[in-house]
Write a protein that holds these residues in place. Structure first.
Motif, PDB file in Angstrom:
ATOM      1  N   VAL A  46       0.811  -1.210   0.000  1.00  0.00           N
ATOM      2  CA  VAL A  46       0.000   0.000   0.000  1.00  0.00           C
ATOM      3  C   VAL A  46       0.851   1.269   0.000  1.00  0.00           C
ATOM      4  CG1 VAL A  46      -1.953  -1.116   1.115  1.00  0.00           C
ATOM      5  CG2 VAL A  46      -0.186  -0.059   2.520  1.00  0.00           C
ATOM      6  N   ALA A  47       2.171   1.132   0.114  1.00  0.00           N
ATOM      7  CA  ALA A  47       3.049   2.297   0.094  1.00  0.00           C
ATOM      8  C   ALA A  47       3.122   2.873  -1.327  1.00  0.00           C
ATOM      9  CB  ALA A  47       4.443   1.906   0.566  1.00  0.00           C
ATOM     10  N   ASN A  48       3.582   4.116  -1.444  1.00  0.00           N
ATOM     11  CA  ASN A  48       3.794   4.691  -2.775  1.00  0.00           C
ATOM     12  C   ASN A  48       4.751   3.775  -3.542  1.00  0.00           C
ATOM     13  OD1 ASN A  48       2.177   6.974  -2.291  1.00  0.00           O
ATOM     14  ND2 ASN A  48       3.867   8.011  -1.252  1.00  0.00           N
ATOM     15  N   PRO A  49       4.374   3.360  -4.750  1.00  0.00           N
ATOM     16  CA  PRO A  49       5.099   2.288  -5.442  1.00  0.00           C
ATOM     17  C   PRO A  49       6.503   2.678  -5.890  1.00  0.00           C
ATOM     18  CG  PRO A  49       3.422   3.229  -6.868  1.00  0.00           C
ATOM     19  CD  PRO A  49       3.200   3.812  -5.506  1.00  0.00           C
ATOM     20  N   ALA A  50       7.393   1.687  -5.877  1.00  0.00           N
ATOM     21  CA  ALA A  50       8.770   1.888  -6.320  1.00  0.00           C
ATOM     22  C   ALA A  50       8.905   1.745  -7.825  1.00  0.00           C
ATOM     23  CB  ALA A  50       9.699   0.906  -5.622  1.00  0.00           C
ATOM     24  N   ALA A  51       7.856   1.283  -8.496  1.00  0.00           N
ATOM     25  CA  ALA A  51       7.886   1.148  -9.953  1.00  0.00           C
ATOM     26  C   ALA A  51       6.524   1.540 -10.507  1.00  0.00           C
ATOM     27  CB  ALA A  51       8.233  -0.282 -10.353  1.00  0.00           C
ATOM     28  N   LEU A  52       6.537   2.384 -11.525  1.00  0.00           N
ATOM     29  CA  LEU A  52       5.306   2.848 -12.152  1.00  0.00           C
ATOM     30  C   LEU A  52       5.303   2.498 -13.636  1.00  0.00           C
ATOM     31  CD1 LEU A  52       4.802   6.410 -10.600  1.00  0.00           C
ATOM     32  CD2 LEU A  52       3.387   4.392 -10.204  1.00  0.00           C
ATOM     33  N   HIS A  53       4.130   2.125 -14.120  1.00  0.00           N
ATOM     34  CA  HIS A  53       3.904   1.892 -15.540  1.00  0.00           C
ATOM     35  C   HIS A  53       2.866   2.907 -15.993  1.00  0.00           C
ATOM     36  CE1 HIS A  53       2.150  -0.886 -18.895  1.00  0.00           C
ATOM     37  NE2 HIS A  53       2.882   0.104 -19.391  1.00  0.00           N
ATOM     38  N   VAL A  54       3.263   3.817 -16.862  1.00  0.00           N
ATOM     39  CA  VAL A  54       2.364   4.870 -17.330  1.00  0.00           C
ATOM     40  C   VAL A  54       1.819   4.493 -18.697  1.00  0.00           C
ATOM     41  CG1 VAL A  54       2.127   7.317 -17.876  1.00  0.00           C
ATOM     42  CG2 VAL A  54       3.700   6.592 -16.067  1.00  0.00           C
ATOM     43  N   ARG A  55       0.502   4.485 -18.821  1.00  0.00           N
ATOM     44  CA  ARG A  55      -0.142   4.247 -20.116  1.00  0.00           C
ATOM     45  C   ARG A  55      -0.575   5.585 -20.701  1.00  0.00           C
ATOM     46  NH1 ARG A  55      -4.120  -0.739 -20.782  1.00  0.00           N
ATOM     47  NH2 ARG A  55      -3.828   0.041 -22.906  1.00  0.00           N
ATOM     48  N   VAL A  56      -0.116   5.859 -21.906  1.00  0.00           N
ATOM     49  CA  VAL A  56      -0.445   7.097 -22.608  1.00  0.00           C
ATOM     50  C   VAL A  56      -1.269   6.734 -23.827  1.00  0.00           C
ATOM     51  CG1 VAL A  56       0.475   9.125 -23.776  1.00  0.00           C
ATOM     52  CG2 VAL A  56       1.720   8.132 -21.840  1.00  0.00           C
ATOM     53  N   PHE A  57      -2.460   7.313 -23.932  1.00  0.00           N
ATOM     54  CA  PHE A  57      -3.331   7.045 -25.072  1.00  0.00           C
ATOM     55  C   PHE A  57      -3.176   8.191 -26.061  1.00  0.00           C
ATOM     56  CE2 PHE A  57      -4.904   4.676 -21.497  1.00  0.00           C
ATOM     57  CZ  PHE A  57      -5.149   3.436 -22.047  1.00  0.00           C
ATOM     58  N   ALA A  58      -2.395   7.919 -27.113  1.00  0.00           N
ATOM     59  CA  ALA A  58      -1.995   8.964 -28.054  1.00  0.00           C
ATOM     60  C   ALA A  58      -3.166   9.398 -28.932  1.00  0.00           C
ATOM     61  CB  ALA A  58      -0.838   8.460 -28.913  1.00  0.00           C
ATOM     62  N   GLY A  59      -2.914  10.472 -29.696  1.00  0.00           N
ATOM     63  CA  GLY A  59      -3.936  11.012 -30.590  1.00  0.00           C
ATOM     64  C   GLY A  59      -4.275  12.451 -30.273  1.00  0.00           C
ATOM     65  N   ALA A  60      -3.866  12.915 -29.093  1.00  0.00           N
ATOM     66  CA  ALA A  60      -4.079  14.299 -28.681  1.00  0.00           C
ATOM     67  C   ALA A  60      -3.101  14.607 -27.550  1.00  0.00           C
ATOM     68  CB  ALA A  60      -5.523  14.515 -28.217  1.00  0.00           C
ATOM     69  N   ASP A  61      -2.807  15.900 -27.359  1.00  0.00           N
ATOM     70  CA  ASP A  61      -1.985  16.297 -26.224  1.00  0.00           C
ATOM     71  C   ASP A  61      -2.670  15.896 -24.925  1.00  0.00           C
ATOM     72  OD1 ASP A  61      -0.245  17.436 -28.022  1.00  0.00           O
ATOM     73  OD2 ASP A  61      -0.936  19.498 -27.691  1.00  0.00           O
ATOM     74  N   GLY A  62      -1.860  15.609 -23.900  1.00  0.00           N
ATOM     75  CA  GLY A  62      -2.441  15.259 -22.609  1.00  0.00           C
ATOM     76  C   GLY A  62      -1.496  15.570 -21.477  1.00  0.00           C
ATOM     77  N   ALA A  63      -2.059  15.735 -20.277  1.00  0.00           N
ATOM     78  CA  ALA A  63      -1.259  15.982 -19.082  1.00  0.00           C
ATOM     79  C   ALA A  63      -1.973  15.397 -17.882  1.00  0.00           C
ATOM     80  CB  ALA A  63      -1.014  17.473 -18.888  1.00  0.00           C
ATOM     81  N   PHE A  64      -1.179  14.996 -16.900  1.00  0.00           N
ATOM     82  CA  PHE A  64      -1.721  14.424 -15.669  1.00  0.00           C
ATOM     83  C   PHE A  64      -0.776  14.776 -14.540  1.00  0.00           C
ATOM     84  CE2 PHE A  64      -2.222  11.120 -12.463  1.00  0.00           C
ATOM     85  CZ  PHE A  64      -3.608  11.001 -12.367  1.00  0.00           C
ATOM     86  N   GLU A  65      -1.326  15.247 -13.413  1.00  0.00           N
ATOM     87  CA  GLU A  65      -0.504  15.573 -12.251  1.00  0.00           C
ATOM     88  C   GLU A  65      -0.707  14.496 -11.188  1.00  0.00           C
ATOM     89  OE1 GLU A  65       0.554  19.730 -10.427  1.00  0.00           O
ATOM     90  OE2 GLU A  65      -1.256  18.979  -9.427  1.00  0.00           O
ATOM     91  N   LEU A  66       0.282  13.632 -11.046  1.00  0.00           N
ATOM     92  CA  LEU A  66       0.234  12.543 -10.076  1.00  0.00           C
ATOM     93  C   LEU A  66       0.396  13.099  -8.667  1.00  0.00           C
ATOM     94  CD1 LEU A  66       0.306   9.481  -9.346  1.00  0.00           C
ATOM     95  CD2 LEU A  66       2.782   9.585  -9.753  1.00  0.00           C
ATOM     96  N   TYR A  67      -0.552  12.769  -7.794  1.00  0.00           N
ATOM     97  CA  TYR A  67      -0.522  13.230  -6.404  1.00  0.00           C
ATOM     98  C   TYR A  67      -0.151  12.070  -5.499  1.00  0.00           C
ATOM     99  CZ  TYR A  67      -2.269  14.462  -1.760  1.00  0.00           C
ATOM    100  OH  TYR A  67      -2.374  14.673  -0.409  1.00  0.00           O
ATOM    101  N   GLU A  68       0.798  12.297  -4.590  1.00  0.00           N
ATOM    102  CA  GLU A  68       1.182  11.281  -3.617  1.00  0.00           C
ATOM    103  C   GLU A  68       1.392  11.927  -2.264  1.00  0.00           C
ATOM    104  OE1 GLU A  68       3.824   8.040  -5.688  1.00  0.00           O
ATOM    105  OE2 GLU A  68       4.325   9.991  -6.545  1.00  0.00           O
ATOM    106  N   ASP A  69       1.149  11.159  -1.186  1.00  0.00           N
ATOM    107  CA  ASP A  69       1.354  11.678   0.155  1.00  0.00           C
ATOM    108  C   ASP A  69       1.800  10.552   1.079  1.00  0.00           C
ATOM    109  OD1 ASP A  69      -0.956  10.257   0.980  1.00  0.00           O
ATOM    110  OD2 ASP A  69      -2.250  11.967   0.526  1.00  0.00           O
ATOM    111  N   GLU A  70       1.872  10.851   2.377  1.00  0.00           N
ATOM    112  CA  GLU A  70       2.352   9.859   3.343  1.00  0.00           C
ATOM    113  C   GLU A  70       1.218   9.207   4.131  1.00  0.00           C
ATOM    114  OE1 GLU A  70       4.803  11.714   6.318  1.00  0.00           O
ATOM    115  OE2 GLU A  70       3.698  13.605   6.172  1.00  0.00           O
TER     116      GLU A  70
END
Length: 230
Positions: A143-167
């Motif tokens: 349940v801790a903030n993960p040590a490895a991330l896999h980001v899926r990007v669905f192309a075809g248009a510009d996009g942005a995402f702000e990942l939020y994490e806390d303790e």
């Protein structure tokens, strides 16, 4: 009916339920961000389709489809599967834009009704072009903030995402990581972390999959420097 645990179902249903539950856990980084946005900005995690496309078709057609977080649409299957094809069908209004099937990558043009036929293990989940979804990489059930991330990007248009994490405390230290996709240049960017990097793992590995392009393993990315991949 009361016992809905996977082990109380047949093999096919049990495997589909197990895969879905594991996917839900892999989605925790994205879900946690969506829940923080709901708390801070009043953006519900689940919304009706007409929030994205308020025309009569999206309001009057009662398919049960709903928007899920930023950029996803889910169309529940509520009728039995065809005995010959072993696929159930649902017809839903698809808002304007290009939408990608989460499982197969098949693309649909929005602004119309679509009929989706799916087997039990590939539920109708679509992502609009420009959507970015960070997932836990692998089957780490911690349940801790993960040590490895896999980001899926669905192309075809510009996009942005702000990942939020806390303790995960009442008054937490926080960290935000902006992820962005530039369609014209084909560049994906991980910005330097804003906030307290102490809430993140000491090292974090990143892997990025862009629909229609492929997957890139970025290795360890330093939170203070970010990364850029073409």
């Amino acid at each position: 009916f009361q016992g809905k645990e996977p082990w109380n179902c047949g093999v096919e249903a049990r495997e589909a339920m197990t895969d879905a539950l594991r996917l839900r856990h892999r989605l925790v980084p994205w879900l946690h961000t969506m829940n923080e946005r709901a708390h801070r900005a009043g953006e519900p995690l689940v919304r009706p389709v007409y929030h994205a496309d308020p025309r009569p078709e999206s309001v009057l057609h009662g398919s049960g489809a709903f928007l899920f977080g930023a950029g996803l649409l889910v169309a529940p299957l509520t009728t039995p599967a065809d005995r010959r094809t072993r696929r159930a069908a649902v017809t839903t209004w698809l808002p304007a834009g290009t939408w990608h099937d989460w499982y197969s990558g098949l693309r649909y043009t929005g602004g119309r009704f679509v009929t989706l036929r799916r087997p039990l293990e590939a539920y109708p989940v679509l992502a609009r072009s420009g959507t970015i979804v960070p997932l836990v990489d692998g089957d780490d059930l911690a349940v801790a903030n993960p040590a490895a991330l896999h980001v899926r990007v669905f192309a075809g248009a510009d996009g942005a995402f702000e990942l939020y994490e806390d303790e995960d405390v009442a008054d937490p230290r926080t960290a935000r990581t902006r992820l962005a996709w530039d369609e014209a240049s084909g560049v994906f960017t991980i910005d330097p972390v804003v906030g307290d990097t102490a809430v993140l793992p000491g090292q974090r590995r990143w892997r990025v999959t862009v629909s229609g392009y492929g997957t890139v393993d970025l290795g360890v990315v330093e939170p203070t420097t970010g990364a850029r991949v073409e």
